[in-house]
Design a protein around this motif. Structure first.
Motif, PDB file in Angstrom:
ATOM      1  N   VAL A 213       0.938  -1.383   0.029  1.00  0.00           N
ATOM      2  CA  VAL A 213      -0.075   0.239   0.043  1.00  0.00           C
ATOM      3  C   VAL A 213       0.842   1.289  -0.093  1.00  0.00           C
ATOM      4  O   VAL A 213       1.701   1.514   0.686  1.00  0.00           O
ATOM      5  CB  VAL A 213      -0.873   0.115   1.347  1.00  0.00           C
ATOM      6  N   GLY A 214       0.418   2.341  -0.900  1.00  0.00           N
ATOM      7  CA  GLY A 214       1.332   3.532  -0.929  1.00  0.00           C
ATOM      8  C   GLY A 214       0.543   4.605  -0.310  1.00  0.00           C
ATOM      9  O   GLY A 214      -0.698   4.423   0.174  1.00  0.00           O
ATOM     10  N   ARG A 215       0.836   5.848  -0.760  1.00  0.00           N
ATOM     11  CA  ARG A 215       0.200   7.079  -0.109  1.00  0.00           C
ATOM     12  C   ARG A 215      -1.076   7.418  -0.848  1.00  0.00           C
ATOM     13  O   ARG A 215      -1.719   7.962  -0.281  1.00  0.00           O
ATOM     14  CB  ARG A 215       1.245   8.388   0.030  1.00  0.00           C
ATOM     15  N   GLY A 216      -1.549   6.743  -1.980  1.00  0.00           N
ATOM     16  CA  GLY A 216      -2.663   6.834  -2.499  1.00  0.00           C
ATOM     17  C   GLY A 216      -3.634   6.214  -1.573  1.00  0.00           C
ATOM     18  O   GLY A 216      -4.885   6.548  -1.950  1.00  0.00           O
ATOM     19  N   ILE A 217      -3.302   5.632  -0.732  1.00  0.00           N
ATOM     20  CA  ILE A 217      -4.467   5.192   0.190  1.00  0.00           C
ATOM     21  C   ILE A 217      -5.123   6.431   1.166  1.00  0.00           C
ATOM     22  O   ILE A 217      -6.222   6.543   1.672  1.00  0.00           O
ATOM     23  CB  ILE A 217      -3.869   4.052   1.265  1.00  0.00           C
ATOM     24  N   LYS A 218      -4.699   7.434   1.159  1.00  0.00           N
ATOM     25  CA  LYS A 218      -4.931   8.883   1.733  1.00  0.00           C
ATOM     26  C   LYS A 218      -5.141   8.795   3.293  1.00  0.00           C
ATOM     27  O   LYS A 218      -4.507   9.733   4.096  1.00  0.00           O
ATOM     28  CB  LYS A 218      -6.258   9.163   0.960  1.00  0.00           C
TER      29      LYS A 218
END
Lengths: 326, 262
Positions: A213-218
């Motif tokens: 999981v990356g920062r796109g998960i918000k």
């Protein structure tokens, strides 16, 4: 004696950083393309055995052995290499772009009044001159760089840009003392100790499947959705650095240059743009799937399957589809 | 303790970038801008040191007029004042020339500590900090996670690779380049935003820095930034776009029957 191309080796406690061999491979290529000799420099204390081991596929191994470069410091390394450059007049100085090299290579270039192209992914020949390629905008765009002038040109290569297995072990070099006047060197920083950070409780290197999981998960609340995806795939959950920095997942689930290196059969990257620091930790995975809303995200360059879209729509649909098909 | 923080304004992280026709840079007019990520952490580290030990934090930035917006964000978070090297009339992408400009501004302030971010998210050289240290004659260390005062200097925790760390002690004045994620970042308060309006942003010209135009001219550099381009893909991903349900079904099928990963 003089030096044409000089690769600066990296070691700690007499153990070579394997990335050094990648820089040697790059140096062998340039040596062939430019018709120049290749030498390696190693600094430290108790490095005699290591210097002998490095005599493979190079003309010479220069050695700078002293207490003052026993522990790496930018002051010690820069001052010693500056003396060697003054004496040997190398045309190129090559490094592997490790954390240590990041710390001193540009300071060294400034001290030599020369230039450094850092973190190159490779080079290509334009007639007689090498063109060095490095990434900008976090891997979205490449840029070509050339040097003018004859002085020492400094180049560091991204870890993984060259394969250490391609080392041509043909020639066997000799060890030579670089003759550094260490009494002239002043080291202002003091290394107190070196220690391991978090205890690694999860060994992701053995995982068969990973959902990362990356920062796109918000938001941290959205981790529930990722947990659910990992559960239906029977996968371990991992993350890129920003997610662990924010404490949304423990640090021992971080993949990348400051975390773990993984090679699962499935690596599903959700909302990860693919900064190089992340990619070095997972690029040898079997099947790589990327879900990202930015079609130019560098993660797609190494993916086998890519979904361009909003992860908050795609992931729930994927959870349902996997449940149905498994 | 007087601390100078170097801050670069960069395009926001998920910007869609379009390369200019002459292949030298990206179109800037349609972009949104933000404080470079690791510079934000450098600013946070500086503010925490000031809160603990007293002193002053000065923000130093270089760029055209637009960087004032980012400077104001720093002032609102608690930075005392700012220096702005306004380069509306000259742009350089040579890290050595940029460091020369920053060094000239820093020398006029004689700080105890200079903090930079580890690297810029646009050009990504990661060179400014160590070059500045050399130009300023300061001891430095990089990839710093924690800073504490020690006898006669500072003690820092810096990151090595693969989960290892190192403690290093440096005398002051010194320069540190700060790693992202080293602290929890603060938000500006309403009071901070109000107070920021009264704070000084000093604009610096080349003449103020004692530098001549040819000293900051990229074309005199021995490093040539030739062209930029979208990288050729070495691996061709099969890309799915469209209705999420359809994509998901296709992808699940591929993973099961083609890649055979479950």
């Amino acid at each position: 004696m003089s030096v044409d191309i000089l690769v600066v080796a990296e070691q700690r406690d007499g153990v070579l950083n394997r990335a050094t061999l990648e820089a040697v491979v790059a140096g062998q290529g340039l040596s062939k393309d430019l018709g120049l000799d290749l030498s390696v420099l190693v600094l430290g204390k108790n490095i005699g055995d290591l210097a002998n081991d490095l005599c493979v596929g190079v003309k010479e191994v220069l050695i700078a052995e002293h207490e003052k470069v026993g522990d790496y410091t930018a002051d010690g390394y820069c001052a010693a290499i500056k003396q060697i450059v003054a004496k040997e007049a190398p045309k190129y100085i090559l490094f592997s772009h490790t954390y240590m090299v990041r710390d001193y290579s540009s300071k060294l270039a400034a001290a030599l009044n020369r230039q450094l192209v850092s973190d190159c992914v490779g080079y290509k020949m334009d007639g007689e001159s090498p063109v060095f390629v490095r990434q900008i905008f976090q891997g979205k765009i490449d840029a070509d760089f050339t040097f003018s002038g004859d002085g020492a040109n400094l180049v560091s290569f991204q870890v993984g840009a060259f394969n250490a297995d391609n080392l041509d072990s043909g020639t066997s070099g000799e060890v030579r003392d670089a003759g550094v006047a260490f009494d002239e060197i002043e080291v202002r920083t003091k290394v107190l100790d070196i220690f391991e950070g978090v205890k690694q409780e999860v060994d992701l290197s053995k995982a068969e499947r990973i959902v990362s999981v990356g920062r796109g998960i918000k938001k941290p609340e959205n981790m529930d959705l990722m947990n659910e995806l990992a559960a239906v795939l029977d996968a371990e959950l991992a993350a890129s650095r920003p997610v662990c920095d924010d404490g949304w997942l423990p640090l021992d689930r971080q993949v990348g240059s400051s975390g773990q290196t993984v090679t699962p059969s499935l690596y599903l990257a959700v909302g990860i743009s693919g900064a190089i620091q992340h990619i070095v930790g997972m690029k040898n995975s079997g099947t790589i799937v990327a879900i990202n809303k930015d079609p130019h995200a560098p993660i797609f360059d190494i993916a086998d399957y890519g979904v361009v879209g909003d992860l908050f729509e795609v992931v729930p649909a994927l959870i349902a589809a996997v449940k149905e098909i498994r | 303790m007087k601390i100078i923080v170097c801050m670069k304004q960069v395009p926001v992280q998920d910007s869609l970038l379009k390369i200019t026709d002459d292949n030298t840079w990206v179109h800037e007019d349609e972009l949104n801008w933000e404080i470079n990520e690791s510079d934000n952490y450098a600013m946070e580290a500086a503010l925490r040191l000031k809160e603990e030990h007293g002193g002053e934090v000065v923000l130093l930035s270089m760029g055209p007029d637009r960087v004032k917006e980012s400077i104001k964000q720093g002032l609102a978070k608690g930075v005392e004042r700012a220096l702005h090297i306004n380069n509306e009339d000259f742009t350089t992408r040579d890290p050595f020339i940029n460091a020369k400009l920053l060094a000239a501004a820093i020398k006029q302030e004689s700080p105890d500590l200079v903090l930079t971010g580890l690297q810029a998210d646009d050009t990504g050289f990661g060179q400014t900090g160590p070059i500045l240290a050399e130009y300023l004659g300061l001891p430095h260390t990089s990839i710093v996670m924690e800073i504490e005062k020690s006898n006669g200097g500072i003690k820092v925790k810096r990151e090595l690779e693969g989960g290892w760390f190192q403690s290093v002690e440096l005398p002051l004045p010194a320069l540190l380049s700060i790693q992202s994620g080293s602290n929890q970042l603060r938000y500006a308060t309403i009071k901070g935003i109000m107070m920021a309006k009264k704070k000084e942003i000093k604009s610096l010209t080349l003449a103020d820095l004692g530098l001549a135009e040819d000293e900051v001219d990229d074309s005199n550099s021995s490093l040539n930034f030739n062209r930029i381009f979208i990288p050729e893909k070495t691996k061709k991903a099969e890309i799915f776009e469209g209705d999420p349900k359809e994509i998901a079904a296709k992808l699940a099928d591929k993973l099961k029957n083609e890649a055979k990963v479950f």
